[in-house]
Write an enzyme that holds these catalytic residues in place. Structure first.
Site, PDB file in Angstrom:
ATOM      1  N   LYS A 198       1.716  -3.291  -3.591  1.00 30.59           N
ATOM      2  CA  LYS A 198       2.126  -1.920  -3.888  1.00 30.59           C
ATOM      3  C   LYS A 198       0.961  -1.057  -4.344  1.00 30.59           C
ATOM      4  CE  LYS A 198       7.062  -2.526  -4.699  1.00 30.59           C
ATOM      5  NZ  LYS A 198       8.183  -2.432  -5.661  1.00 30.59           N
TER       6      LYS A 198
ATOM      7  N   ARG B  80       9.122 -11.492  -5.605  1.00 30.33           N
ATOM      8  CA  ARG B  80       9.479 -10.955  -4.282  1.00 30.33           C
ATOM      9  C   ARG B  80       8.169 -10.562  -3.586  1.00 30.33           C
ATOM     10  NH1 ARG B  80      10.513  -5.996  -1.827  1.00 30.33           N
ATOM     11  NH2 ARG B  80      12.214  -6.014  -0.280  1.00 30.33           N
TER      12      ARG B  80
END
Length: 256
Positions: free
Chosen positions: A204, A238
């Protein structure tokens, strides 16, 4: 938890597996690399993503869910959707967990649907929608707001008869990098709630923005931050890169 995106526009290009055959190949690789769960999504939730209809989301999702369930009957599948009807169709097609980025706020029927289906539910914190969340990344106390949100939403779920709940602080969703790092620094405090915690920081912007590189170059930073999350008590990682995450877990476990 390995990420498989049945989308043409997810932020990390290598995670896009728009066809059934591609998704099956990715599922096999992730399971071989050590995935415990597969998280299947057909709606891109990156900032500013294009909104698609529930029908289009279902049409993308169901063939992949059914194919993975048939080829890998032992796999635990999570469905990344905020729409109750999509979630229900996916569970009937072979999925086991509902992963809702909106915590029920984008579909008023979601909590009742989860209660009726009696499946585990991943409760994530977000404000707004993927199209508007960047404009809403304002907090006086980001940890306090997320913590109170979890208490309120979990109480509502319990009243409806939902007890299998996993918490996700929603790194990067209506949060600037400094908000996400503050949440990470206090992750262990979520354990007070007595629920499993999921960390979703793979590749991210909070990582590649800090390091001055790109999502494609953010694997090392992802592994470093996932390891920190493990030390803070997270239960599920995740990730796009299962092998590297599984190795981080193995090394962390050896230190316990």
């Amino acid at each position: 938890m390995g990420i498989i995106n049945i989308t043409p526009d997810s932020f990390f290009a290598d995670s896009r597996k728009p066809g059934v055959d591609e998704a099956l190949q990715q599922a096999e690789k992730m399971l071989t690399d050590g995935a415990t769960f597969l998280d299947i999504g057909a709606y891109s939730s990156r900032p500013g993503a294009v909104d698609i209809s529930a029908q289009e989301e279902t049409d993308r999702l169901l063939p992949v869910v059914e194919a993975i369930a048939a080829q890998f009957p032992e796999v635990i599948m999570s469905i990344d959707t905020f729409r109750a009807n999509v979630a229900e169709a996916a569970v009937k097609g072979g999925a086991h967990i509902i992963n809702d980025i909106s915590g029920g706020m984008l579909d008023a029927d979601m909590f009742a649907t989860v209660a009726r289906l009696q499946v585990p539910y991943i409760l994530m914190h977000m404000k707004g929608t993927p199209q508007t969340m960047n404009q809403l990344a304002k907090y006086d106390d980001v940890f306090g707001e997320v913590f109170d949100y979890f208490i309120s939403k979990y109480s509502e779920l319990k009243r409806l008869g939902v007890h299998d709940v996993i918490l996700d602080p929603g790194f990067g969703f209506a949060k600037k990098a400094e908000h996400s790092y503050e949440l990470m620094s206090r992750m262990n405090e979520f354990n007070i709630l007595g629920l499993p915690v999921l960390t979703g920081i793979s590749r991210k912007r909070m990582i590649y923005g800090l390091l001055g590189n790109t999502a494609e170059e953010a694997l090392n930073g992802t592994t470093a931050l996932n390891t920190i999350a493990l030390t803070k008590g997270t239960n599920i990682l995740r990730v796009h890169d299962v092998k590297e995450a599984a190795e981080a877990v193995q090394i962390w476990e050896a230190c316990q």
